[in-house]
Design a protein around this motif. Structure first.
Motif, PDB file in Angstrom:
ATOM      1  N   GLY A  39       0.829  -1.192   0.000  1.00 20.12           N
ATOM      2  CA  GLY A  39       0.000   0.000   0.000  1.00 20.12           C
ATOM      3  C   GLY A  39       0.866   1.245   0.000  1.00 20.12           C
TER       4      GLY A  39
ATOM      5  N   ALA B 290       0.355   5.796   0.429  1.00 20.29           N
ATOM      6  CA  ALA B 290      -0.490   6.973   0.592  1.00 20.29           C
ATOM      7  C   ALA B 290       0.396   8.210   0.549  1.00 20.29           C
ATOM      8  CB  ALA B 290      -1.250   6.914   1.917  1.00 20.29           C
ATOM      9  N   VAL B 291      -0.149   9.300   0.013  1.00 20.45           N
ATOM     10  CA  VAL B 291       0.582  10.564  -0.077  1.00 20.45           C
ATOM     11  C   VAL B 291      -0.082  11.571   0.853  1.00 20.45           C
ATOM     12  CG1 VAL B 291       1.343  12.411  -1.603  1.00 20.45           C
ATOM     13  CG2 VAL B 291       1.212  10.067  -2.464  1.00 20.45           C
ATOM     14  N   ALA B 292       0.712  12.193   1.726  1.00 25.07           N
ATOM     15  CA  ALA B 292       0.206  13.188   2.666  1.00 25.07           C
ATOM     16  C   ALA B 292       0.153  14.560   2.005  1.00 25.07           C
ATOM     17  CB  ALA B 292       1.111  13.233   3.901  1.00 25.07           C
TER      18      ALA B 292
ATOM     19  N   ILE C 254       5.388  10.528   1.601  1.00 26.82           N
ATOM     20  CA  ILE C 254       4.773   9.294   1.120  1.00 26.82           C
ATOM     21  C   ILE C 254       4.945   8.221   2.187  1.00 26.82           C
ATOM     22  CG2 ILE C 254       4.857   7.501  -0.663  1.00 26.82           C
ATOM     23  CD1 ILE C 254       6.222   9.651  -2.453  1.00 26.82           C
TER      24      ILE C 254
ATOM     25  N   ARG D 176       8.128   6.021   5.899  1.00 30.69           N
ATOM     26  CA  ARG D 176       7.705   7.361   5.477  1.00 30.69           C
ATOM     27  C   ARG D 176       8.867   7.990   4.729  1.00 30.69           C
ATOM     28  NH1 ARG D 176       3.803  11.104   6.803  1.00 30.69           N
ATOM     29  NH2 ARG D 176       3.051   9.808   8.506  1.00 30.69           N
TER      30      ARG D 176
ATOM     31  N   GLY E 281      -4.300  -1.693   2.208  1.00 32.44           N
ATOM     32  CA  GLY E 281      -4.217  -0.375   1.601  1.00 32.44           C
ATOM     33  C   GLY E 281      -3.979   0.665   2.674  1.00 32.44           C
ATOM     34  N   LEU E 282      -3.628   1.855   2.259  1.00 27.42           N
ATOM     35  CA  LEU E 282      -3.386   2.972   3.169  1.00 27.42           C
ATOM     36  C   LEU E 282      -4.136   4.179   2.673  1.00 27.42           C
ATOM     37  CD1 LEU E 282       0.501   2.759   3.566  1.00 27.42           C
ATOM     38  CD2 LEU E 282      -1.211   1.946   5.173  1.00 27.42           C
ATOM     39  N   ALA E 283      -4.492   5.062   3.590  1.00 32.70           N
ATOM     40  CA  ALA E 283      -5.119   6.332   3.235  1.00 32.70           C
ATOM     41  C   ALA E 283      -4.724   7.363   4.280  1.00 32.70           C
ATOM     42  CB  ALA E 283      -6.634   6.187   3.176  1.00 32.70           C
ATOM     43  N   MET E 284      -4.667   8.614   3.879  1.00 33.65           N
ATOM     44  CA  MET E 284      -4.365   9.704   4.788  1.00 33.65           C
ATOM     45  C   MET E 284      -5.657  10.450   5.098  1.00 33.65           C
ATOM     46  SD  MET E 284      -1.115   9.325   5.182  1.00 33.65           S
ATOM     47  CE  MET E 284      -0.569  10.764   6.030  1.00 33.65           C
TER      48      MET E 284
ATOM     49  N   LEU F 218      -2.696   8.506   9.532  1.00 32.53           N
ATOM     50  CA  LEU F 218      -2.683   7.366   8.636  1.00 32.53           C
ATOM     51  C   LEU F 218      -3.839   6.442   8.991  1.00 32.53           C
ATOM     52  CD1 LEU F 218      -1.074   5.911   6.414  1.00 32.53           C
ATOM     53  CD2 LEU F 218       0.216   4.801   8.232  1.00 32.53           C
TER      54      LEU F 218
END
Length: 75
Positions: free
Chosen positions: A18, A20-22, A27, A42, A65-68, A74
């Motif tokens: 996974g 995710a972009v902050a 990232i 990170r 998966g990841l999400a911000m 996170l």
């Protein structure tokens, strides 16, 4: 030792699970090794490794998966 996204994917036998972009451009990447260990890394907005943590590899645990969140947490 300086590491970037290019070299991070070459460390050990890990496969990315996974990403995710902050909002600040950093990232977060989740990976799982062949032995089952999970880790999060990170990368700064410049692609350099800023932080890496190994997670407790509970039996059968996976990262799907990841999400911000809007506040930068996170999920």
């Amino acid at each position: 030792e300086e590491r970037s996204l290019t070299t991070l994917r070459q460390i050990g036998d890990e496969a990315m699970q996974g990403m995710a972009v902050a909002a600040d451009g950093s990232i977060v990447v989740a990976a799982r090794s062949a032995s089952g260990s999970l880790s999060l890394a990170r990368l700064g907005s410049d692609g350099r490794l800023a932080e890496r943590q190994t997670l407790d590899p509970s039996a059968g645990s996976q990262i799907r998966g990841l999400a911000m969140a809007p506040g930068g947490d996170l999920l």
